[in-house]
Scaffold this motif. Structure first.
Motif, PDB file in Angstrom:
ATOM      1  N   CYS A 127      -4.769  -5.996  -9.560  1.00  0.00           N
ATOM      2  CA  CYS A 127      -4.761  -6.746  -8.305  1.00  0.00           C
ATOM      3  C   CYS A 127      -5.199  -8.179  -8.592  1.00  0.00           C
ATOM      4  O   CYS A 127      -5.957  -8.435  -9.529  1.00  0.00           O
ATOM      5  CB  CYS A 127      -5.701  -6.117  -7.285  1.00  0.00           C
ATOM      6  SG  CYS A 127      -5.303  -4.412  -6.841  1.00  0.00           S
ATOM      7  N   GLN A 156     -10.982   1.857  -2.959  1.00  0.00           N
ATOM      8  CA  GLN A 156     -11.488   2.662  -1.851  1.00  0.00           C
ATOM      9  C   GLN A 156     -10.359   3.424  -1.173  1.00  0.00           C
ATOM     10  O   GLN A 156     -10.502   4.609  -0.836  1.00  0.00           O
ATOM     11  CB  GLN A 156     -12.202   1.771  -0.835  1.00  0.00           C
ATOM     12  CG  GLN A 156     -12.890   2.538   0.292  1.00  0.00           C
ATOM     13  CD  GLN A 156     -13.970   3.465  -0.223  1.00  0.00           C
ATOM     14  OE1 GLN A 156     -14.907   3.040  -0.908  1.00  0.00           O
ATOM     15  NE2 GLN A 156     -13.842   4.762   0.073  1.00  0.00           N
ATOM     16  N   MET A 157      -9.223   2.760  -0.962  1.00  0.00           N
ATOM     17  CA  MET A 157      -8.066   3.419  -0.345  1.00  0.00           C
ATOM     18  C   MET A 157      -7.629   4.629  -1.165  1.00  0.00           C
ATOM     19  O   MET A 157      -7.351   5.711  -0.622  1.00  0.00           O
ATOM     20  CB  MET A 157      -6.902   2.429  -0.219  1.00  0.00           C
ATOM     21  CG  MET A 157      -5.622   3.052   0.350  1.00  0.00           C
ATOM     22  SD  MET A 157      -4.184   1.951   0.255  1.00  0.00           S
ATOM     23  CE  MET A 157      -3.758   2.070  -1.494  1.00  0.00           C
ATOM     24  N   GLU A 185     -11.355  -3.974  -4.783  1.00  0.00           N
ATOM     25  CA  GLU A 185     -12.289  -3.018  -4.180  1.00  0.00           C
ATOM     26  C   GLU A 185     -11.643  -2.244  -3.038  1.00  0.00           C
ATOM     27  O   GLU A 185     -11.840  -1.032  -2.906  1.00  0.00           O
ATOM     28  CB  GLU A 185     -13.525  -3.772  -3.696  1.00  0.00           C
ATOM     29  CG  GLU A 185     -14.364  -4.350  -4.842  1.00  0.00           C
ATOM     30  CD  GLU A 185     -15.602  -5.049  -4.356  1.00  0.00           C
ATOM     31  OE1 GLU A 185     -15.752  -5.207  -3.132  1.00  0.00           O
ATOM     32  OE2 GLU A 185     -16.441  -5.434  -5.212  1.00  0.00           O
ATOM     33  N   GLU A 186     -10.847  -2.939  -2.223  1.00  0.00           N
ATOM     34  CA  GLU A 186     -10.188  -2.268  -1.103  1.00  0.00           C
ATOM     35  C   GLU A 186      -9.175  -1.239  -1.599  1.00  0.00           C
ATOM     36  O   GLU A 186      -9.058  -0.147  -1.021  1.00  0.00           O
ATOM     37  CB  GLU A 186      -9.486  -3.314  -0.225  1.00  0.00           C
ATOM     38  CG  GLU A 186     -10.457  -4.186   0.563  1.00  0.00           C
ATOM     39  CD  GLU A 186      -9.743  -5.256   1.372  1.00  0.00           C
ATOM     40  OE1 GLU A 186      -8.514  -5.446   1.165  1.00  0.00           O
ATOM     41  OE2 GLU A 186     -10.396  -5.911   2.207  1.00  0.00           O
ATOM     42  N   THR A 187      -8.466  -1.572  -2.661  1.00  0.00           N
ATOM     43  CA  THR A 187      -7.473  -0.640  -3.205  1.00  0.00           C
ATOM     44  C   THR A 187      -8.138   0.594  -3.802  1.00  0.00           C
ATOM     45  O   THR A 187      -7.690   1.725  -3.597  1.00  0.00           O
ATOM     46  CB  THR A 187      -6.610  -1.348  -4.266  1.00  0.00           C
ATOM     47  OG1 THR A 187      -5.994  -2.497  -3.691  1.00  0.00           O
ATOM     48  CG2 THR A 187      -5.526  -0.414  -4.800  1.00  0.00           C
ATOM     49  N   LYS A 210     -11.563  -8.846  -3.949  1.00  0.00           N
ATOM     50  CA  LYS A 210     -11.592  -8.138  -2.675  1.00  0.00           C
ATOM     51  C   LYS A 210     -10.501  -7.074  -2.622  1.00  0.00           C
ATOM     52  O   LYS A 210     -10.741  -5.925  -2.229  1.00  0.00           O
ATOM     53  CB  LYS A 210     -11.423  -9.129  -1.523  1.00  0.00           C
ATOM     54  CG  LYS A 210     -11.457  -8.482  -0.146  1.00  0.00           C
ATOM     55  CD  LYS A 210     -11.258  -9.519   0.948  1.00  0.00           C
ATOM     56  CE  LYS A 210     -11.244  -8.868   2.335  1.00  0.00           C
ATOM     57  NZ  LYS A 210     -10.999  -9.850   3.415  1.00  0.00           N
ATOM     58  N   LYS A 211      -9.299  -7.441  -3.044  1.00  0.00           N
ATOM     59  CA  LYS A 211      -8.187  -6.494  -3.018  1.00  0.00           C
ATOM     60  C   LYS A 211      -8.440  -5.342  -3.988  1.00  0.00           C
ATOM     61  O   LYS A 211      -8.074  -4.192  -3.720  1.00  0.00           O
ATOM     62  CB  LYS A 211      -6.874  -7.204  -3.366  1.00  0.00           C
ATOM     63  CG  LYS A 211      -5.646  -6.333  -3.225  1.00  0.00           C
ATOM     64  CD  LYS A 211      -4.387  -7.150  -3.447  1.00  0.00           C
ATOM     65  CE  LYS A 211      -3.127  -6.309  -3.296  1.00  0.00           C
ATOM     66  NZ  LYS A 211      -1.897  -7.115  -3.494  1.00  0.00           N
ATOM     67  N   LYS A 220       0.832  -1.206   0.000  1.00  0.00           N
ATOM     68  CA  LYS A 220       0.000   0.000   0.000  1.00  0.00           C
ATOM     69  C   LYS A 220       0.866   1.256   0.000  1.00  0.00           C
ATOM     70  O   LYS A 220       0.626   2.196  -0.756  1.00  0.00           O
ATOM     71  CB  LYS A 220      -0.928  -0.006   1.215  1.00  0.00           C
ATOM     72  CG  LYS A 220      -2.028  -1.047   1.146  1.00  0.00           C
ATOM     73  CD  LYS A 220      -2.949  -0.963   2.362  1.00  0.00           C
ATOM     74  CE  LYS A 220      -4.063  -2.003   2.273  1.00  0.00           C
ATOM     75  NZ  LYS A 220      -4.954  -1.972   3.454  1.00  0.00           N
TER      76      LYS A 220
END
Length: 610
Positions: free
Chosen positions: A236, A247-248, A243-245, A240-241, A217
């Motif tokens: 990615c 959002q980050m 969507e999380e990335t 899941k990764k 990250k």
């Protein structure tokens, strides 16, 4: 005569003055009714190799393409160029598909785009036989070799086309095929009776960088500093990764979107359309995104995880810099990536032979990651192309610390030789580190003088050194055999003491180095300084047309066309016709509006100056 007609079509329909390397050779072969396998780098104009012959021949050309997005974009581009093209696919209604078939059957359409699944049915084959198409084109032909029969079996079925349509030339096209894959495609599709055209794989405007993964990250955010207004793709491994990335990055103020196969079709389409039409958007995606994307101004591709093979990696980084301006491709990888990729291969269920080939491809990608010198040279060597050091990769610009490795290299080469050059890296490391397992005891390799001589280093270190010996050309992987390591002439020179070997220690680039490499040598866009404002004005006008027609902006005009337009500032249709990429249809449909915009901009510019 047909060659002259091909040139006329290239100029009048597509607005290009002449063919690029390999295009004329492929077109000539197809017009001579010969089968062709064309391997050309991304952005080299592969589509013209079947689109121009389709128009020269007349009648119907059938184009087989793997993705709905790819088909729809190609059809949109052709229609705006005045070419009658249609597609039948799952993204259209039944009425739309029926209308497309009627256009193809009546002779109204010149090109019909289909997926392998649509084509390889008894009903479609029978219907097409009645139409007697003049040409069959298979786009993204590497899928025949790389997508297992269990994944899309209809790709395997394409091998029957030569017998189903015995008198029709077939052209297969790809940007991604190593020598063995080329042989596999030619064998499957043509029984090796085809003209194979390879124009090279180098994309010199791409800066290649690889970094050991520590805190992905933080490493990603370091890379993105100063890139707020650039378009890019971040790959990615998991949904899941992804969507999380996304959002980050949104939380950090970046204009980031997510894209993966688990999203509903409408959300994927909206995000894809925004990425293609709007500037400065970062797409965070799995590999589900990309093959149908031809956005020219992607300035970076960032892999947060290790891809599955050199072919997959080359395909994914090929989405950057299609406008031929500088772009950066950056990859993070770590031991967990390697373990995960090995697990994927073992669990794929494609059979022992396919698993063996995929492990070998992964080994080749690891050799690229471990390259102690020019990274581009290592990558291109895999595809059978030799170059000098590029000066545009991290290994050239910021060489990693290396240590003298002549002795450890000779130890490894000695074990490879003593065991008959029949084993892969795992067994060689087991011998050197003194492992006692059934294979070693059965083959008597515990009696070799080098057995257990490398206990001072751990197995991962030895594996890293072996990968670097492969990358540097001292060892080769026998991809036609069973992944055995074999000693090259360069390796034998090392044994004799006639050359030297140095290997890199595992390092992570610090923030300053990453920044320097990522932004090295990027020239300004190829537009006159006084035309920069006009270029932006033309881009905004292009976007208006794209939204009105519900197509990507580059379908209207590519960036290269707008740059040429901004530099030349055409004042008449005659001048406009000389702009790169402007054919007769686009001259008719767009010239008056763009000329008016250029004239208005110049008058406002003159007022501002005075």
């Amino acid at each position: 005569m047909s060659g002259q007609r091909a040139i006329e079509i290239l100029q009048s329909v597509f607005g290009f003055p002449g063919f690029r390397e390999g295009q004329d050779q492929a077109i000539e072969a197809v017009l001579d009714d010969r089968h062709v396998l064309a391997v050309m780098p991304t952005g080299a104009g592969k589509s013209l190799c079947f689109q121009v012959p389709a128009l020269v021949k007349g009648g119907l050309t059938v184009v087989i393409s793997p993705l709905v997005a790819l088909m729809q974009n190609q059809v949109a581009i052709l229609k705006l160029s005045g070419v009658k093209a249609v597609t039948i696919n799952s993204g259209q209604s039944r009425d739309e598909n029926v209308a497309a078939w009627r256009a193809a059957a009546s002779g109204e359409a010149n090109l019909l785009y289909l997926s392998p699944e649509r084509l390889m049915t008894e009903r479609m084959i029978a219907a097409l036989k009645k139409l007697s198409p003049g040409l069959i084109a298979i786009d993204e032909a590497h899928c025949i070799s790389q997508w297992g029969p269990a994944f899309r079996p209809e790709y395997e079925d394409l091998k029957h086309l030569k017998n189903l349509f015995p008198d029709i030339p077939i052209i297969a096209l790809t940007a991604t095929a190593d020598p063995l894959t080329r042989e596999h495609i030619a064998d499957k599709l043509f029984d090796r009776d085809a003209e194979i055209i390879v124009t090279g794989f180098d994309r010199p405007n791409l800066h290649l960088t690889v970094e050991m993964k520590v805190n992905w990250k933080k490493q990603l955010l370091n890379f993105l500093e100063g890139r707020d207004n650039e378009s890019g793709i971040i790959y990615c491994l998991s949904r899941k990764k992804t969507e999380e990335t996304a959002q980050m990055l949104q939380d950090q103020g970046y204009n980031a979107l997510a894209y993966h196969a688990g999203m509903d079709q409408e959300s994927r389409t909206v995000n894809q359309d925004r990425f293609i039409t709007e500037p400065g958007i970062i797409m965070v995606a799995t590999i589900a995104f990309g093959m149908g994307i031809d956005k020219p101004d992607i300035r970076f591709v960032f892999h947060t995880d290790l891809p599955g093979s050199p072919e997959a990696y080359y395909q994914e980084i090929g989405r950057a810099g299609r406008d031929r301006n500088e772009a950066v491709v950056h990859m993070l990888y770590g031991l967990d990536d390697i373990r995960m990729r090995r697990t994927f291969i073992e669990n794929e269920g494609g059979g022992e032979e396919r698993a063996r080939r995929e492990h070998q491809r992964l080994d080749a990608l690891l050799a690229y990651c471990e390259a102690p010198e020019c990274r581009r040279r290592t990558l291109l060597d895999y595809f059978g192309e030799q170059i000098e050091a590029c000066g545009k990769c991290d290994c050239c610009n910021n060489p990693a610390e290396t240590v003298e490795g002549d002795e450890v290299g000779r130890v490894i080469l000695g074990v490879v030789e003593a065991t008959g050059q029949r084993y892969g890296a795992g067994h060689i490391v087991d011998v050197i580190t003194g492992k006692s397992n059934e294979k070693i005891l059965q083959m008597g390799h515990d009696s070799l003088s080098a057995y257990g001589s490398g206990k001072a280093h751990k197995a991962p270190q030895w594996r890293g050194i072996i990968r670097q010996l492969v990358a540097a050309g001292f060892l080769a992987i026998d991809i036609r055999g069973y992944g055995a390591l074999v000693i090259t002439d360069k390796g034998r020179a090392l044994v004799k003491g006639d050359t030297a070997f140095r290997y890199r220690l595992d390092v992570v680039q610090d923030r300053a180095k990453t920044s320097r490499v990522a932004r090295a040598s990027r020239p300004a866009i190829e537009v006159n300084r006084e035309a920069e404002g006009l270029l932006q004005h033309l881009k905004e006008l292009r976007l208006q047309f794209a939204r009105e027609r519900n197509v990507p902006a580059y379908v209207i005009f590519t960036d290269r066309t707008l740059i040429d337009m901004a530099n030349k500032r055409p004042q008449s249709t005659g001048d406009f016709a000389k702009v790169h990429g402007v054919g007769e249809a686009k001259l008719r449909d767009f010239a008056p509006t763009f000329i008016e915009a250029i004239t208005h901009y110049q008058s406002m510019d003159a007022i501002a100056i005075h």
